[in-house]
Motif scaffolding. Structure first.
Motif, PDB file in Angstrom:
ATOM      1  N   GLY A  33      33.949 -23.888  62.025  1.00 29.65           N
ATOM      2  CA  GLY A  33      34.389 -24.917  61.081  1.00 29.65           C
ATOM      3  C   GLY A  33      33.987 -24.586  59.656  1.00 29.65           C
ATOM      4  N   LEU A  34      32.858 -23.872  59.511  1.00 32.52           N
ATOM      5  CA  LEU A  34      32.369 -23.475  58.189  1.00 32.52           C
ATOM      6  C   LEU A  34      32.957 -22.147  57.713  1.00 32.52           C
ATOM      7  CD1 LEU A  34      28.642 -24.583  58.537  1.00 32.52           C
ATOM      8  CD2 LEU A  34      30.328 -25.525  56.952  1.00 32.52           C
ATOM      9  N   GLY A  35      33.933 -21.620  58.466  1.00 31.20           N
ATOM     10  CA  GLY A  35      34.684 -20.478  57.951  1.00 31.20           C
ATOM     11  C   GLY A  35      34.409 -19.144  58.608  1.00 31.20           C
TER      12      GLY A  35
ATOM     13  N   SER B 210      36.521 -25.204  54.149  1.00 28.13           N
ATOM     14  CA  SER B 210      35.165 -25.511  54.632  1.00 28.13           C
ATOM     15  C   SER B 210      34.648 -26.810  54.023  1.00 28.13           C
ATOM     16  CB  SER B 210      34.203 -24.365  54.306  1.00 28.13           C
ATOM     17  OG  SER B 210      34.633 -23.161  54.908  1.00 28.13           O
ATOM     18  N   ILE B 211      34.939 -27.035  52.735  1.00 26.29           N
ATOM     19  CA  ILE B 211      34.533 -28.292  52.086  1.00 26.29           C
ATOM     20  C   ILE B 211      35.169 -29.468  52.811  1.00 26.29           C
ATOM     21  CG2 ILE B 211      34.799 -29.687  49.987  1.00 26.29           C
ATOM     22  CD1 ILE B 211      34.548 -27.047  48.382  1.00 26.29           C
ATOM     23  N   GLN B 212      36.457 -29.354  53.127  1.00 25.14           N
ATOM     24  CA  GLN B 212      37.157 -30.447  53.809  1.00 25.14           C
ATOM     25  C   GLN B 212      36.587 -30.661  55.209  1.00 25.14           C
ATOM     26  OE1 GLN B 212      41.069 -28.770  53.165  1.00 25.14           O
ATOM     27  NE2 GLN B 212      41.536 -30.282  51.572  1.00 25.14           N
TER      28      GLN B 212
ATOM     29  N   GLU C  99      33.290 -32.476  54.769  1.00 24.20           N
ATOM     30  CA  GLU C  99      33.585 -33.879  54.445  1.00 24.20           C
ATOM     31  C   GLU C  99      33.779 -34.703  55.714  1.00 24.20           C
ATOM     32  OE1 GLU C  99      37.010 -34.158  51.978  1.00 24.20           O
ATOM     33  OE2 GLU C  99      35.952 -33.557  50.153  1.00 24.20           O
ATOM     34  N   LYS C 100      34.638 -34.223  56.611  1.00 24.18           N
ATOM     35  CA  LYS C 100      34.916 -34.963  57.849  1.00 24.18           C
ATOM     36  C   LYS C 100      33.652 -35.084  58.693  1.00 24.18           C
ATOM     37  CE  LYS C 100      39.866 -33.922  58.360  1.00 24.18           C
ATOM     38  NZ  LYS C 100      40.096 -33.016  57.234  1.00 24.18           N
TER      39      LYS C 100
ATOM     40  N   ASP D 200      33.175 -38.468  46.242  1.00 22.62           N
ATOM     41  CA  ASP D 200      34.033 -39.638  46.431  1.00 22.62           C
ATOM     42  C   ASP D 200      34.400 -39.829  47.899  1.00 22.62           C
ATOM     43  OD1 ASP D 200      34.794 -41.602  44.728  1.00 22.62           O
ATOM     44  OD2 ASP D 200      36.684 -40.709  44.122  1.00 22.62           O
ATOM     45  N   ASN D 201      34.628 -38.721  48.601  1.00 17.25           N
ATOM     46  CA  ASN D 201      35.131 -38.793  49.974  1.00 17.25           C
ATOM     47  C   ASN D 201      34.050 -39.019  51.024  1.00 17.25           C
ATOM     48  OD1 ASN D 201      37.739 -38.407  49.066  1.00 17.25           O
ATOM     49  ND2 ASN D 201      37.765 -36.222  49.469  1.00 17.25           N
ATOM     50  N   VAL D 202      32.771 -38.740  50.691  1.00 16.67           N
ATOM     51  CA  VAL D 202      31.752 -38.781  51.758  1.00 16.67           C
ATOM     52  C   VAL D 202      30.716 -39.891  51.596  1.00 16.67           C
ATOM     53  CG1 VAL D 202      31.979 -36.311  52.211  1.00 16.67           C
ATOM     54  CG2 VAL D 202      30.168 -37.094  50.687  1.00 16.67           C
TER      55      VAL D 202
END
Length: 660
Positions: free
Chosen positions: A144-146, A193-195, A198-199, A219-221
């Motif tokens: 997930g981190l790339g 990876s940022i997205q 975030e999830k 803003d998203n987290v």
């Protein structure tokens, strides 16, 4: 879970914190923000006990565990595989696995019932701790981190600092501490990876504190903003967008209170000056002197949103065509980066080059700069002068130079006053400009290097991750500078807010080709979502919001008489039309007044929501009841006004139909 009470911490004579308080609750997602140097990272180190407070205390619940990701971990190296490093998170499971292996080995040569019993107990505990799934969980997070599947068994030592940081982040996420503290976690992550992170944080069951310059990520987290300002911790019950609105409201209220108090002080001082010598009024004058001495002063609002004005002077104007890349191919051994791809840049293009790491974004920038051998042709246009900014170029700063001297190298024609002005735009003031480069922090060096690039008189800029190590105020300054820049640039960045503010075209590398979207980042995002949705539905779609609007505008319109339901309205007299126009104007005024009142009430509602979340209000039942009643009253007024607005808008629509 964690309670910070009346915290004080000093650096020499400067107070980073003075009687600051904060309570961190389970599952709370906090964005810790503030200017560089205000003490955000210091607070995290105080929480984990690495630093000791000079006053106050920090208390933690007995079962509270803390995981801390910070930039110091970049230096960690080992020959263990990255999967092994990540799985160090499962300390007890690893011990049990080792014990299981030992027992199985012993049973091969000495089978006894006692060993079978021991093995059963160990295996039961291992299963209870979900030990059989730990490897798949570690693989899922690393990928997930790339990381690719092939990367998982490579030694950590083979990876760069940024990739090593991802492994440490994976290890922390697998530990699932009660409180996860992340200091600039997006600095070394690409957009996918940022997205993913975030999830993960959105669904994380523990509490999280994030320090980040990435506005959209914050803003998203987060559901709470804690601002470090004036040696205090200021609490805002919402995400970053809420904080921006709420802070503006608080500043407006504070500034009003400050101005009213200053007016009262001036009036009181005039009274004292006028009557202190009169025997009949001396007592009153003296009482007013005491009143001024006891008055608790309201601070003036300090505007932390720096607004800058850059003057860019090109030594020569370029032609219309800035860059031609014709049938470019580039590979490193078997790894193909670009294959027979073509791209063009015209004067005034503001391009953001985005995408996952490993696709070749930085390589493409070096190709544009002429620093990479390629197959194909690269041509710069007439009179094109470029300047290249990348993180590794910070090392090329002259460490023994002062900031002023370093900028003088970039543009010898500028006066000291002009250079000071540019440094002022990048938040260096007074004697700061005489600091040597060698004593600056990473963020300060970045600001100096960016200032050099902007001073270089180049009409074409190449910027590789320019927002790394910049705080939000510095990012805002860079946005303003690029907005005022009349040349052409290509910027590589994973900061979505930054990209959305500075780009009028998007480049991305797909199937080893340079692809272009001719619009802003927000339009590109919309287009990509539509594209994915269309693929999922088995449809083919193209274009973005601009194209969709154009298609809509070009579509055939119905005849005028058929635009409204029902038969055409009979011809109205002039006097009737005048009456209808008056009625339309009145309905518009009613709608505008209701809308203004709704805006004011919504502002009050947000303020009350913030107050209702404060610890001192929750703890005081009388105060809580008062605020709750006021909140209900505002909600009721809002409902009534929204109904009034809707009715007024319906009237507007009817009168407009009649007048059409």
């Amino acid at each position: 879970m964690i309670s910070i009470n009346n915290l004080s911490y000093y650096l020499g004579s400067r107070a980073l914190y003075e009687n600051a308080s904060l309570h961190i609750k389970p599952n709370q997602k906090i964005g810790l923000i503030g200017l560089n140097g205000t003490g955000k990272s210091t607070l995290l180190r105080l929480i984990i006990g690495e630093y000791q407070p000079d006053g106050g205390n920090i208390s933690k619940a007995g079962d509270c565990t803390i995981g801390f990701l910070n930039q110091d971990l970049l230096s960690y190296q080992t020959d263990d595989s990255i999967l092994s490093v990540a799985m160090q998170a499962f300390e007890r499971q690893n011990e049990l696995q080792k014990r299981i292996d030992e027992l199985l080995h012993e049973m091969e040569v000495n089978y006894r019932d006692e060993l079978v019993d021991k093995l059963g107990k160990v295996q039961d505990e291992f299963a209870a701790l979900d030990g059989y799934s730990i490897q798949s969980r570690a693989e899922e997070i690393l990928e997930g981190l790339g990381f690719s599947t092939d990367d998982l068994h490579k030694p950590l030592r083979q990876f760069s600092g940024g990739w090593r940081m991802r492994v440490i982040l994976a290890k922390l996420l697998l530990q699932r501490p009660s409180l996860l503290m992340l200091d600039e976690p997006t600095n070394h992550l690409d957009l996918p990876s940022i997205q993913w992170v975030e999830k993960y944080i959105q669904n994380y069951e523990g509490a999280v504190i994030v320090v980040s310059h990435d506005r959209e990520f914050i803003d998203n987290v987060v559901d709470t903003i804690v601002e470090v300002s004036g040696a205090k911790l200021n609490f805002y019950a919402g995400n970053y967008s809420f904080y921006v609105e709420e802070k503006a409201l608080r500043n407006e209220i504070q500034q009003g209170a400050y101005e009213n108090q200053q007016a009262k002080i001036r009036q009181t001082e005039r009274f004292i000056e006028r009557f202190k010598a009169k025997a009949t009024k001396a007592k009153q004058a003296q009482s007013r002197v005491k009143m001024l001495e006891k008055m608790e002063l309201v601070d003036a609002v300090i505007d932390e949103n720096a607004r800058v004005n850059f003057r860019f002077n090109f030594s020569q104007q370029p032609g219309r065509h800035i860059l031609h890349l014709d049938h470019i191919s580039k590979a490193y051994g078997d790894k193909v980066i670009l294959r027979n791809t073509t791209a063009r840049l015209e004067r005034g293009d503001k391009v953001a080059l985005i995408g996952a790491n490993g696709r070749g974004k930085s390589t493409l920038l070096r190709i544009i700069a002429g620093g990479e051998p390629i197959q194909g042709e690269r041509r710069l246009g007439h009179n094109v002068l470029f300047s290249f900014y990348a993180q590794h170029q910070l090392e090329s700063l002259h460490v023994e130079d002062t900031m002023l001297e370093e900028l003088k190298h970039a543009n010898p024609t500028k006066t000291e006053g002009e250079l000071r002005g540019v440094l002022g735009c990048f938040l260096f003031s007074g004697d700061d400009v005489f600091k040597k480069i060698k004593v600056l922090s990473g963020g300060e060096k970045s600001r100096v290097a960016l200032a050099k690039v902007l001073l270089s008189q180049a009409n074409f800029l190449l910027l590789d991750e320019p927002t790394n190590h910049l705080d939000m105020q510095s990012v805002n300054i860079l946005i303003q500078a690029l907005d005022q820049y009349e040349g052409t640039y290509v910027v590589v960045s994973h900061d979505r807010y930054f990209v959305s503010q500075i780009a009028n075209k998007i480049w991305y590398i797909e199937d080893h080709e340079i692809k272009e979207y001719p619009g802003t980042y927000d339009e590109y995002e919309w287009w990509m979502q539509e594209k994915k949705s269309a693929v999922g539905n088995g449809q083919a779609r193209s274009g973005g919001p601009a194209e969709a609007k154009a298609k809509k505008d070009d579509s055939p319109r119905p005849p005028a008489a058929s635009r409204n339901d029902g038969p055409p309205l009979p011809h109205a007299t002039d006097s009737e039309r005048k009456e209808w126009q008056k009625a339309l104007k009145k309905a518009n005024q009613q709608a505008e007044e209701a809308e203004q009142q709704i805006t004011n009430l919504e502002r009050q509602k947000k303020q009350l929501e913030a107050e209702l979340s404060k610890t001192d209000v929750i703890a005081d039942s009388k105060k809580l009841q008062t605020k709750t009643d006021e909140y209900s009253r505002v909600n009721k007024q809002l409902t009534q006004l929204q109904e009034t607005w809707e009715n007024a808008m319906l009237e507007v629509e009817e009168w407009e139909k009649k007048l059409a």
